[in-house]
Design a protein around this motif. Sequence first.
Motif, PDB file in Angstrom:
ATOM      1  N   HIS A 189       0.858  -1.187   0.000  1.00  0.00           N
ATOM      2  CA  HIS A 189       0.000   0.000   0.000  1.00  0.00           C
ATOM      3  C   HIS A 189       0.895   1.238   0.000  1.00  0.00           C
ATOM      4  O   HIS A 189       1.074   1.904   1.032  1.00  0.00           O
ATOM      5  CB  HIS A 189      -0.929  -0.009   1.210  1.00  0.00           C
ATOM      6  N   THR A 190       1.461   1.535  -1.144  1.00  0.00           N
ATOM      7  CA  THR A 190       2.434   2.610  -1.271  1.00  0.00           C
ATOM      8  C   THR A 190       1.882   3.948  -0.768  1.00  0.00           C
ATOM      9  O   THR A 190       0.803   4.367  -1.168  1.00  0.00           O
ATOM     10  CB  THR A 190       2.870   2.756  -2.742  1.00  0.00           C
ATOM     11  N   GLY A 191       2.644   4.566   0.096  1.00  0.00           N
ATOM     12  CA  GLY A 191       2.275   5.881   0.603  1.00  0.00           C
ATOM     13  C   GLY A 191       1.380   5.870   1.826  1.00  0.00           C
ATOM     14  O   GLY A 191       1.130   6.927   2.408  1.00  0.00           O
ATOM     15  N   ASP A 192       0.896   4.682   2.235  1.00  0.00           N
ATOM     16  CA  ASP A 192      -0.009   4.610   3.382  1.00  0.00           C
ATOM     17  C   ASP A 192       0.738   4.250   4.662  1.00  0.00           C
ATOM     18  O   ASP A 192       1.878   3.767   4.630  1.00  0.00           O
ATOM     19  CB  ASP A 192      -1.108   3.569   3.127  1.00  0.00           C
ATOM     20  N   LEU A 193       0.078   4.458   5.789  1.00  0.00           N
ATOM     21  CA  LEU A 193       0.658   4.178   7.097  1.00  0.00           C
ATOM     22  C   LEU A 193      -0.241   3.224   7.874  1.00  0.00           C
ATOM     23  O   LEU A 193      -1.460   3.414   7.914  1.00  0.00           O
ATOM     24  CB  LEU A 193       0.820   5.472   7.896  1.00  0.00           C
ATOM     25  N   SER A 194       0.364   2.224   8.485  1.00  0.00           N
ATOM     26  CA  SER A 194      -0.395   1.287   9.303  1.00  0.00           C
ATOM     27  C   SER A 194      -0.482   1.795  10.735  1.00  0.00           C
ATOM     28  O   SER A 194       0.272   2.687  11.147  1.00  0.00           O
ATOM     29  CB  SER A 194       0.280  -0.088   9.296  1.00  0.00           C
ATOM     30  N   VAL A 195      -1.373   1.196  11.503  1.00  0.00           N
ATOM     31  CA  VAL A 195      -1.506   1.597  12.907  1.00  0.00           C
ATOM     32  C   VAL A 195      -0.237   1.270  13.687  1.00  0.00           C
ATOM     33  O   VAL A 195       0.147   2.014  14.599  1.00  0.00           O
ATOM     34  CB  VAL A 195      -2.731   0.919  13.561  1.00  0.00           C
ATOM     35  N   ASP A 196       0.432   0.182  13.328  1.00  0.00           N
ATOM     36  CA  ASP A 196       1.676  -0.154  14.026  1.00  0.00           C
ATOM     37  C   ASP A 196       2.756   0.882  13.752  1.00  0.00           C
ATOM     38  O   ASP A 196       3.576   1.196  14.625  1.00  0.00           O
ATOM     39  CB  ASP A 196       2.163  -1.546  13.605  1.00  0.00           C
ATOM     40  N   MET A 197       2.781   1.416  12.535  1.00  0.00           N
ATOM     41  CA  MET A 197       3.731   2.486  12.219  1.00  0.00           C
ATOM     42  C   MET A 197       3.435   3.732  13.038  1.00  0.00           C
ATOM     43  O   MET A 197       4.356   4.385  13.556  1.00  0.00           O
ATOM     44  CB  MET A 197       3.677   2.810  10.722  1.00  0.00           C
ATOM     45  N   LEU A 198       2.159   4.081  13.152  1.00  0.00           N
ATOM     46  CA  LEU A 198       1.779   5.239  13.952  1.00  0.00           C
ATOM     47  C   LEU A 198       2.192   5.052  15.414  1.00  0.00           C
ATOM     48  O   LEU A 198       2.764   5.951  16.034  1.00  0.00           O
ATOM     49  CB  LEU A 198       0.272   5.494  13.858  1.00  0.00           C
ATOM     50  N   LYS A 199       1.895   3.884  15.950  1.00  0.00           N
ATOM     51  CA  LYS A 199       2.260   3.604  17.339  1.00  0.00           C
ATOM     52  C   LYS A 199       3.769   3.659  17.529  1.00  0.00           C
ATOM     53  O   LYS A 199       4.268   4.205  18.510  1.00  0.00           O
ATOM     54  CB  LYS A 199       1.733   2.234  17.758  1.00  0.00           C
ATOM     55  N   ASP A 200       4.502   3.085  16.579  1.00  0.00           N
ATOM     56  CA  ASP A 200       5.954   3.067  16.661  1.00  0.00           C
ATOM     57  C   ASP A 200       6.525   4.478  16.652  1.00  0.00           C
ATOM     58  O   ASP A 200       7.567   4.745  17.263  1.00  0.00           O
ATOM     59  CB  ASP A 200       6.524   2.257  15.495  1.00  0.00           C
ATOM     60  N   ALA A 201       5.847   5.387  15.971  1.00  0.00           N
ATOM     61  CA  ALA A 201       6.291   6.782  15.898  1.00  0.00           C
ATOM     62  C   ALA A 201       5.885   7.588  17.128  1.00  0.00           C
ATOM     63  O   ALA A 201       6.310   8.740  17.282  1.00  0.00           O
ATOM     64  CB  ALA A 201       5.734   7.445  14.645  1.00  0.00           C
TER      65      ALA A 201
END
Length: 249
Positions: A72-84
């Motif tokens: 999913h090019t350009g999208d962000l997962s919830v795990d990425m958000l949490k990691d940030a």
Amino acid sequence: MRRKLAAGNWKMNGTSAALAELKALAQANATATVDILICPPATLLHRAAEVAGDSAVSVGGQDCHAATSGAHTGDLSVDMLKDAGAKSVILGHSERRTDHGEGDAMVRTKAEVAIAAGLTAVVCLGESLEQREAGETLDVIGAQLQGSVPDGCTGETLVVAYEPIWAIGTGKVPTLGQIGEVHTFLRGRLVERFGEETGSAVRLLYGGSVKAANANDIFAVEDVDGALVGGASLKAADFAPIIAALSDS
């Protein structure tokens, strides 16, 4: 007792220099009697979380993908958000619904994924000017609430933000009576669906041209537990009086 929430959506605004505004906000709110949430662009999220530190300010994402990973090019997962460093995520904002064609079912799926990951879902609802003038506001809001909010929500996992589309960034604000009507309606629907305890625990925010000049009046409306603020959240000096008004309400 619902803890009030002042949330700022920076939308597609802010580069590294904007972190100075967040630092000023965090320093001014090392402790606070209300919750404060800033949702910066994704490029700033990790650094924003570091700047906010242990202050009363938390950070969140402006959207997430419904999938946890994948092509999913350009999208962000919830795990990425949490990691940030995100604690919350805005979902179903009218700009996402309009610009990206996101319907209630998509918003609901995203909310389910976000909540399952431990994020608070800030689900946005709102009618167009045409719908307001046609007397369809409560029908539209009721359908969005039913379709966008997943089952099993609690006061910790869900925040609902009422943002009439015609008031976002326009300077136009509904009357206090119109805001109160929608918030009372939403509270009733939440209690009906989730029961008295949970339905009464979910925080209801108003959004749409909120600023220092009208914040006191808006926060005096019953069942308005805070605000989702756009442009006025970009500068600490503009957001501070809104936070102060909420603290005093």
